[in-house]
Design a protein around this motif. Sequence first.
Motif, PDB file in Angstrom:
ATOM      1  N   SER A   1       0.850  -1.183   0.000  1.00  0.00           N
ATOM      2  CA  SER A   1       0.000   0.000   0.000  1.00  0.00           C
ATOM      3  C   SER A   1       0.884   1.229   0.000  1.00  0.00           C
ATOM      4  CB  SER A   1      -0.877   0.029   1.256  1.00  0.00           C
ATOM      5  OG  SER A   1      -1.799  -1.018   1.231  1.00  0.00           O
ATOM      6  N   HIS A   2       0.367   2.321  -0.535  1.00  0.00           N
ATOM      7  CA  HIS A   2       1.010   3.615  -0.349  1.00  0.00           C
ATOM      8  C   HIS A   2       0.023   4.521   0.376  1.00  0.00           C
ATOM      9  CE1 HIS A   2       4.296   2.454  -2.916  1.00  0.00           C
ATOM     10  NE2 HIS A   2       3.453   2.138  -3.881  1.00  0.00           N
ATOM     11  N   GLY A   3       0.559   5.659   0.814  1.00  0.00           N
ATOM     12  CA  GLY A   3      -0.318   6.646   1.422  1.00  0.00           C
ATOM     13  C   GLY A   3       0.019   8.005   0.855  1.00  0.00           C
TER      14      GLY A   3
ATOM     15  N   TYR B   1       4.021  13.041   1.507  1.00  0.00           N
ATOM     16  CA  TYR B   1       4.861  11.853   1.714  1.00  0.00           C
ATOM     17  C   TYR B   1       3.998  10.599   1.822  1.00  0.00           C
ATOM     18  CZ  TYR B   1       3.612  12.235   6.707  1.00  0.00           C
ATOM     19  OH  TYR B   1       2.938  12.289   7.890  1.00  0.00           O
ATOM     20  N   CYS B   2       4.649   9.468   1.588  1.00  0.00           N
ATOM     21  CA  CYS B   2       3.954   8.178   1.666  1.00  0.00           C
ATOM     22  C   CYS B   2       3.877   7.751   3.135  1.00  0.00           C
ATOM     23  CB  CYS B   2       4.699   7.139   0.837  1.00  0.00           C
ATOM     24  SG  CYS B   2       4.007   5.485   0.991  1.00  0.00           S
ATOM     25  N   THR B   3       2.725   7.235   3.541  1.00  0.00           N
ATOM     26  CA  THR B   3       2.518   6.876   4.954  1.00  0.00           C
ATOM     27  C   THR B   3       2.576   5.368   5.202  1.00  0.00           C
ATOM     28  OG1 THR B   3       0.169   6.913   4.511  1.00  0.00           O
ATOM     29  CG2 THR B   3       1.108   8.893   5.522  1.00  0.00           C
ATOM     30  N   TRP B   4       2.818   4.589   4.163  1.00  0.00           N
ATOM     31  CA  TRP B   4       2.882   3.128   4.345  1.00  0.00           C
ATOM     32  C   TRP B   4       4.297   2.651   4.113  1.00  0.00           C
ATOM     33  CZ3 TRP B   4      -0.901  -0.482   5.627  1.00  0.00           C
ATOM     34  CH2 TRP B   4      -2.169   0.063   5.837  1.00  0.00           C
ATOM     35  N   PHE B   5       4.820   1.834   4.996  1.00  0.00           N
ATOM     36  CA  PHE B   5       6.188   1.363   4.846  1.00  0.00           C
ATOM     37  C   PHE B   5       6.253   0.377   3.687  1.00  0.00           C
ATOM     38  CE2 PHE B   5       9.936   2.332   7.374  1.00  0.00           C
ATOM     39  CZ  PHE B   5      10.872   1.747   6.540  1.00  0.00           C
ATOM     40  N   CYS B   6       6.523   0.926   2.480  1.00  0.00           N
ATOM     41  CA  CYS B   6       6.336   0.176   1.248  1.00  0.00           C
ATOM     42  C   CYS B   6       7.642  -0.302   0.641  1.00  0.00           C
ATOM     43  CB  CYS B   6       5.599   1.053   0.240  1.00  0.00           C
ATOM     44  SG  CYS B   6       6.450   2.613  -0.063  1.00  0.00           S
ATOM     45  N   HIS B   7       8.779   0.176   1.144  1.00  0.00           N
ATOM     46  CA  HIS B   7      10.044  -0.067   0.460  1.00  0.00           C
ATOM     47  C   HIS B   7      11.155   0.354   1.418  1.00  0.00           C
ATOM     48  CE1 HIS B   7      13.185   0.556  -2.664  1.00  0.00           C
ATOM     49  NE2 HIS B   7      12.440  -0.217  -3.436  1.00  0.00           N
TER      50      HIS B   7
ATOM     51  N   LEU C   1      13.308   2.394   0.759  1.00  0.00           N
ATOM     52  CA  LEU C   1      13.433   3.847   0.578  1.00  0.00           C
ATOM     53  C   LEU C   1      12.081   4.548   0.755  1.00  0.00           C
ATOM     54  CD1 LEU C   1      15.903   3.813  -2.451  1.00  0.00           C
ATOM     55  CD2 LEU C   1      16.418   4.401  -0.080  1.00  0.00           C
ATOM     56  N   HIS C   2      11.247   3.934   1.592  1.00  0.00           N
ATOM     57  CA  HIS C   2       9.914   4.496   1.845  1.00  0.00           C
ATOM     58  C   HIS C   2       9.976   5.946   2.334  1.00  0.00           C
ATOM     59  CE1 HIS C   2       6.290   5.283   4.217  1.00  0.00           C
ATOM     60  NE2 HIS C   2       7.030   5.282   5.296  1.00  0.00           N
ATOM     61  N   LEU C   3      10.945   6.227   3.219  1.00  0.00           N
ATOM     62  CA  LEU C   3      11.011   7.589   3.774  1.00  0.00           C
ATOM     63  C   LEU C   3      11.321   8.634   2.700  1.00  0.00           C
ATOM     64  CD1 LEU C   3      12.753   7.083   7.226  1.00  0.00           C
ATOM     65  CD2 LEU C   3      10.355   7.562   6.761  1.00  0.00           C
ATOM     66  N   GLU C   4      11.974   8.161   1.635  1.00  0.00           N
ATOM     67  CA  GLU C   4      12.298   9.080   0.539  1.00  0.00           C
ATOM     68  C   GLU C   4      11.110   9.279  -0.401  1.00  0.00           C
ATOM     69  OE1 GLU C   4      14.213   6.828   1.835  1.00  0.00           O
ATOM     70  OE2 GLU C   4      16.281   7.502   1.914  1.00  0.00           O
ATOM     71  N   MET C   5      10.058   8.513  -0.220  1.00  0.00           N
ATOM     72  CA  MET C   5       8.926   8.589  -1.144  1.00  0.00           C
ATOM     73  C   MET C   5       8.101   9.837  -0.805  1.00  0.00           C
ATOM     74  SD  MET C   5       6.218   5.640  -2.226  1.00  0.00           S
ATOM     75  CE  MET C   5       4.864   5.998  -3.354  1.00  0.00           C
ATOM     76  N   ARG C   6       8.451  10.939  -1.482  1.00  0.00           N
ATOM     77  CA  ARG C   6       7.751  12.182  -1.180  1.00  0.00           C
ATOM     78  C   ARG C   6       7.902  13.205  -2.302  1.00  0.00           C
ATOM     79  NH1 ARG C   6      12.050  15.214   2.586  1.00  0.00           N
ATOM     80  NH2 ARG C   6      13.484  13.499   2.862  1.00  0.00           N
TER      81      ARG C   6
HETATM   82 CU1  CUA Z   1       4.951   4.194  -0.620  1.00  0.00          CU
HETATM   83 CU2  CUA Z   1       5.905   4.231   1.489  1.00  0.00          CU
END
Ligand code: CUA
Length: 637
Positions: free
Chosen positions: A582-584, A617-623, A625-630
């Motif tokens: 999931s993404h957020g 930013y993305c709120t779901w731990f998806c990867h 590099l999730h924290l960079e997803m913004r």
């Molecule tokens: Cu998409 Cu975290």
Amino acid sequence: MSKKDPIDKKGTNKGLTRRGFLTTAIAGTVVGAGMAVGLKPKEAKAREVGRLSSEVPPGKLDDYYGFWSGGHSGEIRIIGVPSMRELKRIPVFNFDCTSGWGITDYSKKVLGLDKKKREYVVGDTHHVHLSYNNGTYDGKYAYVNDKANARLARIRIDYLETDAIVELPHCQGTHGIFPMRTRLPGKPYYVFCNSEFRNPLPNDGRDLDDPKKYGALHTAVDGEKMEVAWQVLVSGNMDLCATDYKGLFSMATCYNSEEGVVLAEMTRADRDWAVFFNVWEIEKAVKNGEYFTIGNSKVPVVDGRRGSKGEGRFTLYVPVPKSPHGVNVDPTGRYAICSGKLSPTCTVIDLELVEKAFKGKVKPEDCVVAQPEVGLGPLHTVFDGRGNAYTSIFIDSQVTKWNIKKAIRQYKGENVNPIVHKIDVHYQVGHVNATMSETKEADGKWLVSLNKFSKDRFLPVGPRHPDNDQLIDISGRKMRLVHDGSVWPEPHDCVIVRRDIIQPRVKRVYDANDPKFEMYRKWAKEDGVKLGSENKVIRKGRKVRVYMTSLAPVFGLTEFRVKKGDTVTVIVTNNNKEEDVSHGFCLSLYDINFGIDPGATESVTFKADKPGVYWYYCTWFCHALHLEMRGRMIVEP
Ligand code: CUA
Ligand code: K7E
């Protein structure tokens, strides 16, 4: 109870229950009888006390989906049975950032928050029931009431997501609901809803101080179209609701036959009633135009009050003792059982006699065929499919198992005791429910006791305790308490459904008839954008639509520009199709936070009223590099 019973060792059920002496005497006889038919003592013992394992080891799945109402939260919860693990919360009348319920455009549309009318932001869910066919669940929908704001919601089972909410006109305290237990060819599929509180009709300032003119309505909602079909005006306050198995009747327990407005007035009479609704006779009257409407609502209403012309034709009032609460129909479809609340009895009503009573062949009061004494404060009754009923006893804090056929024989004057076993629960039980109990496939394995009080059963967490949902093995002749489950208040009720019936999808697919996608498809067509594959900002005057993909760990747009005062719609598609990814989309300082399931598209509309730089930013731990997803939303002044 034998000393070898492991329950004794755990100290949860110490030998004799308060009223257990009676059943202990019988227990000896049954073990004896088991041996007489050639069972080894061990097998006889296993039959005597339930011996199911509630352990669901790591990596294994539960046998049942439990659908719990969330009470004050206005949601539904899914609990695995028998592990009692909470698996999901389905937001219904509430807000939820996990999915973005109440925040995204689609959920606002379902909640009615997209219109410029009065907005409800709270709900009070009590009764969840699933849609049926042929006396068992068909796996299509769940329905739940909102007692706070008189609504009925529907949840589609394929995504376990709310897809429709309907308001019930002129109703307050929408409490008991029940869907038809079968679908009749060529006829609508109804969900019936009781309004518990009586109010002026219409409630527009008239009759304020004249409670005799207040009324309560039994409402039929088309469960496929989610539209109100008709209503019946009823005497008294309606409480719980049920339907028969043939598709002929709905029914309601009624308290406050006195039609008082304060407690002393409401409990004066010794008898209240169960009301039966002759569904297709009402339908016929409505088709023939024999109805009226109330205020500016167009919903047809028929009069089924006591002493009206509709009594005997549309409604039948069967007297039952003082302030009944639950009404439940047994899996054979023959008996409706009302629980006394202020009387220590259950009242068994024969539905075959109710059919006859509507034809004028027997009197309503003669439909009662048993009245066993079950304990102080009986509330709800469920079934094991083996002829036994289990009634929750609020004041005694017990569950009473009793035999329906024996209760009928006792009522006829035979000297038999219908009570099989009583077990203590901790404490103050409201609803009980058992596996598949509300269907003809009741399997008599597990019972859950939804206790309102838990006081000393869990670590103290301040003045407000969790509820205690206790798991009880009902596979044997005697019940066995297996597990204490803390749950945040207050799930009023639950249904427990065999897992093969519930077939949810693990990713969202672009079905032609998926209403969630309809909206996006329309917009994308207008804007000439390929939904889900193009990243574009489309401006039309002050309206801006931002189409954005997401694929771990990047959004398709790492920035977009708008101007202060624009109305912005951000449409995000999740292109990850794997399970669990999931993404957020959370937009800082703009109060926006929603999730996007695998394969799904979600959108949000807001006014860009603050100039500056705002990170999304993305709120779901998806990867990794999730924290960079913004990315940045740049709002020009
Ligand atoms: Cu998409 Cu975290
Ligand atoms: Cu709490 Cu079903 Cu609303 Cu009984 S109800 S306890």
